[in-house]
Design a protein around this motif. Structure first.
Motif, PDB file in Angstrom:
ATOM      1  N   ASN A  35       0.853  -1.188   0.000  1.00  0.00           N
ATOM      2  CA  ASN A  35       0.000   0.000   0.000  1.00  0.00           C
ATOM      3  C   ASN A  35       0.888   1.238   0.000  1.00  0.00           C
ATOM      4  N   ARG A  37       1.883   3.280   2.358  1.00  0.00           N
ATOM      5  CA  ARG A  37       2.884   3.357   3.421  1.00  0.00           C
ATOM      6  C   ARG A  37       3.871   2.194   3.357  1.00  0.00           C
ATOM      7  N   GLN A  67       3.764  -4.587   8.731  1.00  0.00           N
ATOM      8  CA  GLN A  67       2.329  -4.665   9.023  1.00  0.00           C
ATOM      9  C   GLN A  67       1.793  -6.013   8.562  1.00  0.00           C
ATOM     10  N   ASP A  85      -6.363  -0.041  -5.191  1.00  0.00           N
ATOM     11  CA  ASP A  85      -6.636   0.185  -3.775  1.00  0.00           C
ATOM     12  C   ASP A  85      -7.300   1.541  -3.585  1.00  0.00           C
ATOM     13  N   VAL A 134      -3.951   0.360  12.446  1.00  0.00           N
ATOM     14  CA  VAL A 134      -3.473   1.607  11.843  1.00  0.00           C
ATOM     15  C   VAL A 134      -4.539   2.680  12.013  1.00  0.00           C
ATOM     16  N   LEU A 136      -7.435   4.628  11.236  1.00  0.00           N
ATOM     17  CA  LEU A 136      -8.550   4.347  10.329  1.00  0.00           C
ATOM     18  C   LEU A 136      -9.253   5.619   9.855  1.00  0.00           C
ATOM     19  N   SER A 139      -5.121   8.091   7.778  1.00  0.00           N
ATOM     20  CA  SER A 139      -3.661   8.226   7.805  1.00  0.00           C
ATOM     21  C   SER A 139      -2.954   6.889   7.637  1.00  0.00           C
ATOM     22  N   ALA A 140      -3.557   5.804   8.143  1.00  0.00           N
ATOM     23  CA  ALA A 140      -2.970   4.462   8.121  1.00  0.00           C
ATOM     24  C   ALA A 140      -1.646   4.406   8.867  1.00  0.00           C
ATOM     25  N   THR A 268     -10.322   3.821  15.037  1.00  0.00           N
ATOM     26  CA  THR A 268      -9.066   3.223  15.478  1.00  0.00           C
ATOM     27  C   THR A 268      -9.187   2.726  16.913  1.00  0.00           C
ATOM     28  N   THR A 345     -10.332  -1.537   1.830  1.00  0.00           N
ATOM     29  CA  THR A 345      -9.148  -1.672   2.674  1.00  0.00           C
ATOM     30  C   THR A 345      -9.440  -1.056   4.040  1.00  0.00           C
ATOM     31  N   HIS A 346      -8.431  -1.030   4.911  1.00  0.00           N
ATOM     32  CA  HIS A 346      -8.618  -0.459   6.249  1.00  0.00           C
ATOM     33  C   HIS A 346      -9.121   0.984   6.196  1.00  0.00           C
ATOM     34  N   THR A 347      -8.629   1.769   5.247  1.00  0.00           N
ATOM     35  CA  THR A 347      -8.937   3.200   5.226  1.00  0.00           C
ATOM     36  C   THR A 347     -10.000   3.576   4.199  1.00  0.00           C
TER      37      THR A 347
END
Length: 432
Positions: A35, A37, A67, A85, A134, A136, A139-140, A268, A345-347
């Protein structure tokens, strides 16, 4: 007279009324191996292998951290495929075929309250690291690094402002699961030894303020308060939320921890609760599809779900004869994507689909609307000119790296100049 623009239409009232669809039926889940980061990554499973919910199936590698990648369903690893993504980048994804049994991995073990009471700071840091938590809010940034601060922390701030238009993920979380947020906040306070917690939300959401305050009645032994803050944009920006909710002014470029405060997005903190109590990674996220080019729907989905599935479930696009503009995220800070072959994804919490209006840029009329409205006092047009000239020295002088990419300069520009894009280009020029 030109004045500073602070209030923008957010379109949230209609979206908040949409019924929530809990979608678990995606036949295939896709997990990006890299990703933004973490530009490198590797898998630790093979094709044909059976995996369970919460099992580590790979590792993403950043400049100073790693991660873990977790399966969010149980099933068979069936291959790899290129997908987009949330940032619009095309990335290699591992594919798991969902067996719809949702068997939990053996590592998913609940902790008792007594066991949690014995956890040390190092334990909390390790739990957050192993769960791959991370930021949420977008910023991750790895949660375990924030928790591992050496500074004396007085306040943990739960940022629930969510000021970006069209985004309702944090609002839905706080309305549905206020106690999970509060418990996650308490765990964060215990991890760093902070005596106080603050939950910041927009003051226009009276129902949310009352719901959170009612839930806090069960945790009166902790010093936690709900602080209603301004409704303006970008009130959710980390430094502005801190100052509004706590009166602590953190200069731009400094770490909040140096001033005795650590901010976390409310989602988060909920993920920290799940990790500490159940040893769970982030499995699901709220996701809303909106805009005039698609049927609007609100979902709760497993991470790795293809967004094409959600568009189909929502009812598809409106008027296929009109070209569409697709934005991942909010309309102010989101990323334009070229097609809908995207995975959650997470974000990722939002896809906006607009019927495209082709608007030509006009020459700058020197109205200074962008200057008046910039929350960090930049000169966007001057930066645009420096970008066009590829003048690195001038870009440094103009402090383009202070830009928080809030999108206000583009929003207020009467000439329809995409100034925020020039800000991003300016940052890339300085990095190059």
């Amino acid at each position: 007279m030109i004045t500073r623009t602070r209030y923008i239409p957010d379109g949230k009232d209609v979206l908040k009324k949409l019924p929530l669809i809990h979608h678990l039926e995606a036949p295939y889940l896709y997990y990006p191996i890299t990703n933004q980061r973490c530009p490198e990554g590797e898998t630790c499973v093979v094709f044909g292998q059976f995996v369970k919910v919460g099992e580590v199936i790979g590792t993403r590698k950043g400049a100073f951290f790693e991660q873990p990648i977790h399966a969010t369903v149980s099933g068979e690893v069936v291959g790899h495929e290129m997908k987009y993504d949330a940032s619009g980048q095309r990335v290699n994804c591992m594919i798991v075929k969902n067996d719809f049994k949702y068997e939990l991995h053996e590592s998913i073990q609940s902790r008792t309250d007594d066991a949690i009471a014995e956890l040390t700071k190092a334990d909390y840091v390790q739990i957050a690291k192993e769960a791959g938590l991370v930021g949420l809010g977008g910023s991750a940034f790895p949660t375990y690094i924030k928790l591992n601060t050496k500074n004396k922390i007085d306040i943990i701030l739960a940022n629930g402002v969510e000021c970006e238009p069209k985004l309702i993920s944090d609002y839905e979380l706080m309305m549905e699961h206020p106690e999970e947020l509060i418990k996650g906040l308490i765990y964060a306070m215990k991890a760093v030894g902070a005596p106080k917690g603050v939950i910041a939300v927009k003051k226009r959401y009276n129902e949310l303020v009352e719901r959170l305050r009612f839930s806090l009645n069960s945790y009166s032994e902790y010093d936690i308060e709900v602080v209603p803050v301004g409704n303006h944009y970008p009130q959710g920006w980390e430094l502005e939320a801190i100052e509004s909710a706590t009166k602590i002014k953190v200069p731009q470029g400094k770490l909040p921890a140096d001033y005795g405060i650590i901010p976390f997005n409310v989602s988060t903190l909920q993920s920290l609760y799940h990790a500490v109590k159940f040893n769970l990674p982030v499995l699901e996220r709220y996701f809303v599809i909106s805009g005039d080019g698609v049927h609007n729907k609100s979902f709760k989905v497993r991470i790795g779900t293809p967004i094409q599935n959600l568009i189909t479930l929502a009812g598809g696009y409106v008027d296929h004869s009109i070209p569409k503009t697709l934005i991942m995220g909010g309309p102010m800070m989101g990323s334009n994507v070229s097609n809908d072959d995207i995975v959650t994804t997470h974000t990722a919490t939002s896809l906006i689909v607009q019927n495209t209006m082709l608007l030509d840029e006009d020459p700058c009329i020197h109205c200074a609307s962008c200057v008046y409205s910039c929350p960090v006092d930049l000169q966007p047009v001057q930066i645009m000119n420096a970008v066009k000239a590829k003048d690195k020295d001038f870009l440094k002088t103009l402090a383009v790296n202070k830009c928080i990419e809030c999108g206000l300069c583009s929003f207020v520009c009467p000439s329809k100049i995409h100034l925020t894009d020039y800000m991003r280009q300016g940052k890339r020029i300085l990095r190059g």
